[in-house]
Design a protein around this motif. Structure first.
Motif, PDB file in Angstrom:
ATOM      1  N   PRO A   1       3.208  -7.676 -12.503  1.00  0.00           N
ATOM      2  CA  PRO A   1       3.971  -6.468 -12.202  1.00  0.00           C
ATOM      3  C   PRO A   1       3.581  -5.912 -10.820  1.00  0.00           C
ATOM      4  O   PRO A   1       2.407  -5.871 -10.478  1.00  0.00           O
ATOM      5  CB  PRO A   1       3.602  -5.484 -13.304  1.00  0.00           C
ATOM      6  CG  PRO A   1       2.582  -6.144 -14.162  1.00  0.00           C
ATOM      7  CD  PRO A   1       2.325  -7.514 -13.634  1.00  0.00           C
ATOM      8  N   VAL A   2       4.591  -5.507 -10.023  1.00  0.00           N
ATOM      9  CA  VAL A   2       4.339  -4.960  -8.689  1.00  0.00           C
ATOM     10  C   VAL A   2       4.812  -3.494  -8.624  1.00  0.00           C
ATOM     11  O   VAL A   2       4.065  -2.626  -8.180  1.00  0.00           O
ATOM     12  CB  VAL A   2       5.033  -5.807  -7.604  1.00  0.00           C
ATOM     13  CG1 VAL A   2       4.846  -5.194  -6.225  1.00  0.00           C
ATOM     14  CG2 VAL A   2       4.496  -7.231  -7.626  1.00  0.00           C
ATOM     15  N   GLU A   3       6.031  -3.215  -9.067  1.00  0.00           N
ATOM     16  CA  GLU A   3       6.608  -1.857  -9.089  1.00  0.00           C
ATOM     17  C   GLU A   3       6.448  -1.150  -7.740  1.00  0.00           C
ATOM     18  O   GLU A   3       6.013  -0.010  -7.663  1.00  0.00           O
ATOM     19  CB  GLU A   3       5.954  -1.014 -10.209  1.00  0.00           C
ATOM     20  CG  GLU A   3       6.146  -1.539 -11.601  1.00  0.00           C
ATOM     21  CD  GLU A   3       7.577  -1.484 -12.099  1.00  0.00           C
ATOM     22  OE1 GLU A   3       8.373  -0.649 -11.602  1.00  0.00           O
ATOM     23  OE2 GLU A   3       7.908  -2.304 -12.969  1.00  0.00           O
ATOM     24  N   ARG A   4       6.810  -1.802  -6.655  1.00  0.00           N
ATOM     25  CA  ARG A   4       6.729  -1.204  -5.318  1.00  0.00           C
ATOM     26  C   ARG A   4       8.134  -0.965  -4.789  1.00  0.00           C
ATOM     27  O   ARG A   4       8.966  -1.865  -4.796  1.00  0.00           O
ATOM     28  CB  ARG A   4       5.961  -2.132  -4.370  1.00  0.00           C
ATOM     29  CG  ARG A   4       5.786  -1.549  -2.967  1.00  0.00           C
ATOM     30  CD  ARG A   4       4.901  -2.440  -2.103  1.00  0.00           C
ATOM     31  NE  ARG A   4       5.525  -3.683  -1.693  1.00  0.00           N
ATOM     32  CZ  ARG A   4       6.382  -3.809  -0.662  1.00  0.00           C
ATOM     33  NH1 ARG A   4       6.738  -2.749   0.051  1.00  0.00           N
ATOM     34  NH2 ARG A   4       6.878  -4.980  -0.355  1.00  0.00           N
ATOM     35  N   MET A   5       8.388   0.223  -4.341  1.00  0.00           N
ATOM     36  CA  MET A   5       9.682   0.604  -3.789  1.00  0.00           C
ATOM     37  C   MET A   5       9.720   0.144  -2.333  1.00  0.00           C
ATOM     38  O   MET A   5       8.788   0.383  -1.572  1.00  0.00           O
ATOM     39  CB  MET A   5       9.849   2.128  -3.874  1.00  0.00           C
ATOM     40  CG  MET A   5      11.172   2.658  -3.433  1.00  0.00           C
ATOM     41  SD  MET A   5      12.441   2.623  -4.699  1.00  0.00           S
ATOM     42  CE  MET A   5      11.807   3.724  -5.924  1.00  0.00           C
ATOM     43  N   LEU A   6      10.808  -0.538  -1.962  1.00  0.00           N
ATOM     44  CA  LEU A   6      10.968  -0.963  -0.575  1.00  0.00           C
ATOM     45  C   LEU A   6      11.451   0.226   0.258  1.00  0.00           C
ATOM     46  O   LEU A   6      12.222   1.069  -0.213  1.00  0.00           O
ATOM     47  CB  LEU A   6      11.962  -2.123  -0.473  1.00  0.00           C
ATOM     48  CG  LEU A   6      11.587  -3.430  -1.192  1.00  0.00           C
ATOM     49  CD1 LEU A   6      12.682  -4.471  -0.978  1.00  0.00           C
ATOM     50  CD2 LEU A   6      10.266  -3.968  -0.705  1.00  0.00           C
ATOM     51  N   GLU A   7      10.991   0.277   1.465  1.00  0.00           N
ATOM     52  CA  GLU A   7      11.412   1.334   2.399  1.00  0.00           C
ATOM     53  C   GLU A   7      12.831   1.051   2.859  1.00  0.00           C
ATOM     54  O   GLU A   7      13.261  -0.103   2.900  1.00  0.00           O
ATOM     55  CB  GLU A   7      10.462   1.369   3.595  1.00  0.00           C
ATOM     56  CG  GLU A   7       9.023   1.748   3.240  1.00  0.00           C
ATOM     57  CD  GLU A   7       8.938   3.138   2.629  1.00  0.00           C
ATOM     58  OE1 GLU A   7       9.664   4.053   3.082  1.00  0.00           O
ATOM     59  OE2 GLU A   7       8.137   3.321   1.687  1.00  0.00           O
ATOM     60  N   PRO A   8      13.580   2.092   3.205  1.00  0.00           N
ATOM     61  CA  PRO A   8      14.938   1.869   3.714  1.00  0.00           C
ATOM     62  C   PRO A   8      14.905   0.957   4.945  1.00  0.00           C
ATOM     63  O   PRO A   8      14.091   1.135   5.834  1.00  0.00           O
ATOM     64  CB  PRO A   8      15.426   3.267   4.075  1.00  0.00           C
ATOM     65  CG  PRO A   8      14.555   4.212   3.311  1.00  0.00           C
ATOM     66  CD  PRO A   8      13.246   3.512   3.137  1.00  0.00           C
ATOM     67  N   GLY A   9      15.763  -0.033   4.940  1.00  0.00           N
ATOM     68  CA  GLY A   9      15.847  -0.981   6.060  1.00  0.00           C
ATOM     69  C   GLY A   9      14.864  -2.136   5.940  1.00  0.00           C
ATOM     70  O   GLY A   9      14.934  -3.101   6.706  1.00  0.00           O
ATOM     71  N   GLU A  10      13.938  -2.079   5.012  1.00  0.00           N
ATOM     72  CA  GLU A  10      12.965  -3.165   4.832  1.00  0.00           C
ATOM     73  C   GLU A  10      13.663  -4.340   4.144  1.00  0.00           C
ATOM     74  O   GLU A  10      14.353  -4.170   3.142  1.00  0.00           O
ATOM     75  CB  GLU A  10      11.787  -2.679   3.980  1.00  0.00           C
ATOM     76  CG  GLU A  10      10.703  -3.716   3.796  1.00  0.00           C
ATOM     77  CD  GLU A  10       9.559  -3.207   2.905  1.00  0.00           C
ATOM     78  OE1 GLU A  10       8.689  -4.038   2.582  1.00  0.00           O
ATOM     79  OE2 GLU A  10       9.537  -2.031   2.524  1.00  0.00           O
ATOM     80  N   ALA A  11      13.475  -5.522   4.704  1.00  0.00           N
ATOM     81  CA  ALA A  11      14.106  -6.718   4.134  1.00  0.00           C
ATOM     82  C   ALA A  11      13.341  -7.159   2.889  1.00  0.00           C
ATOM     83  O   ALA A  11      12.112  -7.117   2.876  1.00  0.00           O
ATOM     84  CB  ALA A  11      14.113  -7.845   5.161  1.00  0.00           C
TER      85      ALA A  11
END
Length: 136
Positions: free
Chosen positions: A63-73
């Protein structure tokens, strides 16, 4: 007729050959016996071992549950130290749409060797020789 005398004065009687024997040697084939040859084939089972090679795969969910930042690929699949990592994503609705890295699948490969016993049927042939009387 008078006998002849030799120098010593002894008389030699006359010799007349009446019969003469002669020997002749030959070879004649004679059957003294016969042999009979028979063969027999037997089947027997034997167990042979052989090694089988293969690959076993183990999948571990991390499990990672990390939100990607806007614009992050979003990250792609990668391999680290013999482990293939496949990212799994989920879209969640916040006031804006963002990509959340939900989990990663860590796939590890292990080489395996297994010895198996395989029964096989083999044949063996034997010959028997028996003497037979010449009369049959």
């Amino acid at each position: 007729m008078p006998s002849k005398s030799d120098l010593t004065g002894q008389t030699d009687p006359q010799t007349i050959e009446l019969v003469e024997e002669r020997a002749s040697i030959g070879v004649r084939e004679t059957i003294t016996g016969r042999v009979r040859v028979t063969t027999a084939t037997e089947t027997f089972d034997e167990v042979r071992s052989h090694e089988l090679h293969g690959t076993r795969v183990e999948v571990t969910r991390v499990p990672v549950e990390r939100m990607l930042e806007p614009g992050e690929a979003p990250p792609g699949s990668r391999t680290e130290g013999g482990v293939t990592i496949v990212p799994v994503f989920e879209e969640v609705l916040v006031t804006e749409t963002r990509i959340v890295l939900k989990e990663e699948l860590h796939i590890t490969q292990y080489e395996t060797t297994e010895t198996v016993d395989i029964p096989v049927s083999l044949r063996r042939q034997t010959a028997t020789v028996a003497r037979v009387n010449p009369e049959g």
